[in-house]
Design a protein around this motif. Structure first.
Motif, PDB file in Angstrom:
ATOM      1  N   VAL A   9       0.838  -1.200   0.000  1.00  0.00           N
ATOM      2  CA  VAL A   9       0.000   0.000   0.000  1.00  0.00           C
ATOM      3  C   VAL A   9       0.873   1.249   0.000  1.00  0.00           C
ATOM      4  O   VAL A   9       0.645   2.193  -0.766  1.00  0.00           O
ATOM      5  N   GLU A  10       1.895   1.261   0.854  1.00  0.00           N
ATOM      6  CA  GLU A  10       2.795   2.413   0.925  1.00  0.00           C
ATOM      7  C   GLU A  10       3.458   2.673  -0.427  1.00  0.00           C
ATOM      8  O   GLU A  10       3.486   3.821  -0.913  1.00  0.00           O
ATOM      9  N   GLU A  11       3.988   1.629  -1.031  1.00  0.00           N
ATOM     10  CA  GLU A  11       4.709   1.790  -2.291  1.00  0.00           C
ATOM     11  C   GLU A  11       3.781   2.228  -3.417  1.00  0.00           C
ATOM     12  O   GLU A  11       4.132   3.113  -4.223  1.00  0.00           O
ATOM     13  N   ARG A  12       2.594   1.643  -3.478  1.00  0.00           N
ATOM     14  CA  ARG A  12       1.676   1.983  -4.566  1.00  0.00           C
ATOM     15  C   ARG A  12       1.117   3.395  -4.406  1.00  0.00           C
ATOM     16  O   ARG A  12       0.919   4.110  -5.393  1.00  0.00           O
ATOM     17  N   LEU A  13       0.862   3.802  -3.171  1.00  0.00           N
ATOM     18  CA  LEU A  13       0.391   5.171  -2.952  1.00  0.00           C
ATOM     19  C   LEU A  13       1.463   6.185  -3.335  1.00  0.00           C
ATOM     20  O   LEU A  13       1.174   7.202  -3.981  1.00  0.00           O
ATOM     21  N   GLN A  14       2.705   5.914  -2.925  1.00  0.00           N
ATOM     22  CA  GLN A  14       3.797   6.836  -3.263  1.00  0.00           C
ATOM     23  C   GLN A  14       3.944   6.935  -4.782  1.00  0.00           C
ATOM     24  O   GLN A  14       4.116   8.038  -5.332  1.00  0.00           O
ATOM     25  N   SER A  20       1.286  11.413 -10.465  1.00  0.00           N
ATOM     26  CA  SER A  20       0.369  12.554 -10.597  1.00  0.00           C
ATOM     27  C   SER A  20       1.090  13.887 -10.491  1.00  0.00           C
ATOM     28  O   SER A  20       0.458  14.942 -10.627  1.00  0.00           O
ATOM     29  N   GLY A  21       2.396  13.853 -10.211  1.00  0.00           N
ATOM     30  CA  GLY A  21       3.167  15.085 -10.104  1.00  0.00           C
ATOM     31  C   GLY A  21       2.942  15.839  -8.808  1.00  0.00           C
ATOM     32  O   GLY A  21       3.216  17.045  -8.738  1.00  0.00           O
ATOM     33  N   LEU A  22       2.462  15.143  -7.779  1.00  0.00           N
ATOM     34  CA  LEU A  22       2.174  15.790  -6.496  1.00  0.00           C
ATOM     35  C   LEU A  22       3.311  15.538  -5.521  1.00  0.00           C
ATOM     36  O   LEU A  22       3.843  14.427  -5.441  1.00  0.00           O
ATOM     37  N   ASP A  23       3.679  16.570  -4.784  1.00  0.00           N
ATOM     38  CA  ASP A  23       4.763  16.470  -3.808  1.00  0.00           C
ATOM     39  C   ASP A  23       4.174  16.005  -2.481  1.00  0.00           C
ATOM     40  O   ASP A  23       3.873  16.803  -1.592  1.00  0.00           O
ATOM     41  N   VAL A  24       3.987  14.695  -2.362  1.00  0.00           N
ATOM     42  CA  VAL A  24       3.325  14.103  -1.197  1.00  0.00           C
ATOM     43  C   VAL A  24       4.199  12.989  -0.636  1.00  0.00           C
ATOM     44  O   VAL A  24       4.726  12.167  -1.391  1.00  0.00           O
ATOM     45  N   GLN A  25       4.356  12.981   0.679  1.00  0.00           N
ATOM     46  CA  GLN A  25       5.139  11.938   1.341  1.00  0.00           C
ATOM     47  C   GLN A  25       4.199  10.889   1.916  1.00  0.00           C
ATOM     48  O   GLN A  25       3.233  11.221   2.617  1.00  0.00           O
ATOM     49  N   VAL A  26       4.478   9.622   1.654  1.00  0.00           N
ATOM     50  CA  VAL A  26       3.669   8.512   2.159  1.00  0.00           C
ATOM     51  C   VAL A  26       4.560   7.644   3.041  1.00  0.00           C
ATOM     52  O   VAL A  26       5.667   7.251   2.618  1.00  0.00           O
ATOM     53  N   ARG A  27       4.102   7.351   4.255  1.00  0.00           N
ATOM     54  CA  ARG A  27       4.905   6.470   5.116  1.00  0.00           C
ATOM     55  C   ARG A  27       4.005   5.703   6.077  1.00  0.00           C
ATOM     56  O   ARG A  27       2.948   6.197   6.503  1.00  0.00           O
ATOM     57  N   LEU A  28       4.434   4.504   6.414  1.00  0.00           N
ATOM     58  CA  LEU A  28       3.734   3.683   7.395  1.00  0.00           C
ATOM     59  C   LEU A  28       4.049   4.185   8.795  1.00  0.00           C
ATOM     60  O   LEU A  28       5.128   4.710   9.057  1.00  0.00           O
ATOM     61  N   ASN A  29       3.093   3.993   9.705  1.00  0.00           N
ATOM     62  CA  ASN A  29       3.307   4.442  11.078  1.00  0.00           C
ATOM     63  C   ASN A  29       2.516   3.545  12.032  1.00  0.00           C
ATOM     64  O   ASN A  29       1.342   3.259  11.802  1.00  0.00           O
ATOM     65  N   SER A  30       3.181   3.084  13.092  1.00  0.00           N
ATOM     66  CA  SER A  30       2.520   2.274  14.112  1.00  0.00           C
ATOM     67  C   SER A  30       2.101   3.183  15.257  1.00  0.00           C
ATOM     68  O   SER A  30       2.895   3.995  15.736  1.00  0.00           O
ATOM     69  N   VAL A  31       0.851   3.048  15.693  1.00  0.00           N
ATOM     70  CA  VAL A  31       0.303   3.925  16.730  1.00  0.00           C
ATOM     71  C   VAL A  31      -0.211   3.085  17.891  1.00  0.00           C
ATOM     72  O   VAL A  31      -0.926   2.091  17.691  1.00  0.00           O
ATOM     73  N   LEU A  32       0.143   3.498  19.104  1.00  0.00           N
ATOM     74  CA  LEU A  32      -0.347   2.843  20.307  1.00  0.00           C
ATOM     75  C   LEU A  32      -1.681   3.456  20.683  1.00  0.00           C
ATOM     76  O   LEU A  32      -1.765   4.630  21.021  1.00  0.00           O
ATOM     77  N   LYS A  33      -2.730   2.653  20.627  1.00  0.00           N
ATOM     78  CA  LYS A  33      -4.084   3.133  20.875  1.00  0.00           C
ATOM     79  C   LYS A  33      -4.526   2.765  22.287  1.00  0.00           C
ATOM     80  O   LYS A  33      -3.781   2.191  23.078  1.00  0.00           O
ATOM     81  N   ILE A  44      -0.330  10.216   4.847  1.00  0.00           N
ATOM     82  CA  ILE A  44      -0.180  10.813   3.515  1.00  0.00           C
ATOM     83  C   ILE A  44      -0.081  12.317   3.736  1.00  0.00           C
ATOM     84  O   ILE A  44      -1.064  12.980   4.020  1.00  0.00           O
ATOM     85  N   LYS A  45       1.129  12.843   3.612  1.00  0.00           N
ATOM     86  CA  LYS A  45       1.374  14.224   4.032  1.00  0.00           C
ATOM     87  C   LYS A  45       1.922  15.048   2.871  1.00  0.00           C
ATOM     88  O   LYS A  45       2.980  14.739   2.313  1.00  0.00           O
ATOM     89  N   PRO A  46       1.208  16.130   2.503  1.00  0.00           N
ATOM     90  CA  PRO A  46       1.761  17.058   1.515  1.00  0.00           C
ATOM     91  C   PRO A  46       3.047  17.692   2.047  1.00  0.00           C
ATOM     92  O   PRO A  46       3.200  17.886   3.257  1.00  0.00           O
ATOM     93  N   GLU A  47       3.946  18.016   1.163  1.00  0.00           N
ATOM     94  CA  GLU A  47       5.252  18.533   1.564  1.00  0.00           C
ATOM     95  C   GLU A  47       5.124  19.804   2.399  1.00  0.00           C
ATOM     96  O   GLU A  47       5.891  20.031   3.336  1.00  0.00           O
ATOM     97  N   GLU A  48       4.097  20.632   2.122  1.00  0.00           N
ATOM     98  CA  GLU A  48       3.977  21.909   2.826  1.00  0.00           C
ATOM     99  C   GLU A  48       3.329  21.776   4.201  1.00  0.00           C
ATOM    100  O   GLU A  48       3.290  22.741   4.975  1.00  0.00           O
ATOM    101  N   SER A  49       2.839  20.593   4.553  1.00  0.00           N
ATOM    102  CA  SER A  49       2.156  20.398   5.828  1.00  0.00           C
ATOM    103  C   SER A  49       3.126  19.883   6.884  1.00  0.00           C
ATOM    104  O   SER A  49       4.030  19.098   6.592  1.00  0.00           O
TER     105      SER A  49
END
Length: 316
Positions: A9-14, A20-33, A44-49
């Protein structure tokens, strides 16, 4: 298998955003709930965010496993969620979280079981009440389809340069107005399911209703157990029920209140809570395996020790 799915999923989204020419960073993240449950998500984070919400992947994996979605469908849905979140940025306030003045009126609370959340609580500031703990959160997504929150961490406190007591007091103040707590007669809720109309909110009503079970929650029915942190709300429940009452922690989202006088034995109520937790409540939504009581004279909540042990152990 799940890890392979998440990596794909990470690789295909990136690849999608790069194509699409969009400057977006995609990364997996483990969260303790809540209840120390680890969940795997994707950011999925735009570069400017500076920050972005996390989208959890377990449900998508289940959909692929049971054949209801293929990988193309998963990627399309994740892209759609990303685009919806981007459109809601003004509501989510992602860029404002590092300013206490910008975010203080958004703060709210969540109550959890202390023993079941030791790993999570080690990472964040919190306040204890009996064997429960309350921590502060910031709502990040708040729509009919999605709800998301960010925990207030020690790092955020440092960025705000604010003492946690001030943050907690602000969250307590906000919690009532945000949640709009409700007390419903269980019979009325069942009646609503059968088409008999919406149940009446009994809080602040002069008439006393002593019989049966009553559901205490909030208007969105999300984290409604936070009512336990509001002394004024618990006192209002006492006024409706006419005195002391038991509290059955049915989930993080609601509790059940029963007038103590004439109620079944505490041991039986504790057994009921454990059975419901085991059969009807997701692990992430469980609050406690025993009951509590509200003392109308002391105006306090405390654990009921008789409800801790299984019924068979009471006879030993």
């Amino acid at each position: 298998m799940f890890n392979q799915f998440a990596k794909e999923v990470e690789e295909r989204l990136q690849a999608h955003f790069e194509t699409s020419g969009l400057d977006v960073q995609v990364r997996l993240n483990s969260v303790l709930k809540v209840n120390d449950i680890n969940r795997q998500g994707i950011i999925i984070k735009p570069e400017e965010s500076k920050v972005a919400p996390i989208i959890y992947l377990e449900e998508f994996y289940k959909d692929v496993q049971d054949g209801s979605k293929d990988m193309d469908g998963v990627i399309d849905e994740l892209v759609s969620i990303y685009e919806e979140n981007r459109a809601m940025r003004g509501q989510i306030h992602l860029e404002n979280i590092f300013s206490f003045d910008q975010i203080k009126n958004e703060l709210t609370l969540c109550v959890v079981n202390t023993a079941k959340n030791q790993e999570m609580l080690n990472e964040i500031p919190y306040v204890e009440m009996d064997d429960l703990s309350a921590f502060c959160r910031i709502p990040m997504i708040n729509s009919e389809e999605q709800r998301g929150f960010m925990k207030v961490t020690y790092e955020l406190l440092d960025a705000w340069n604010v003492d946690f007591n001030e943050v907690y007091d602000m969250a307590i103040s906000n919690t009532h107005s945000f949640n709009d707590f409700r007390l419903y007669n269980m019979e009325d809720i069942i009646g609503e399911m059968m088409g008999n109309g919406a149940p009446q909110n009994l809080l602040n009503k002069e008439v006393q209703e002593n019989e049966g079970m009553f559901v205490l929650t909030n208007e969105p029915k999300v984290n409604g157990a936070a009512a336990l942190l509001r002394p004024d709300v618990m006192e209002q429940v006492s006024a409706v029920l006419g005195g002391d009452y038991y509290i059955l922690p049915s989930s993080l989202h609601e509790t059940i209140c029963i007038r103590k006088e004439g109620a079944p034995p505490a041991a039986e109520l504790g057994e009921m809570v454990r059975e419901i937790n085991a059969t009807q409540v997701d692990v992430e939504d469980r609050l406690s395996d025993h009951i509590y009581a509200y003392d109308s004279r002391e105006k306090k909540i405390h654990s009921v020790r008789e409800s801790f042990l299984p019924l068979k152990e009471h006879s030993l």
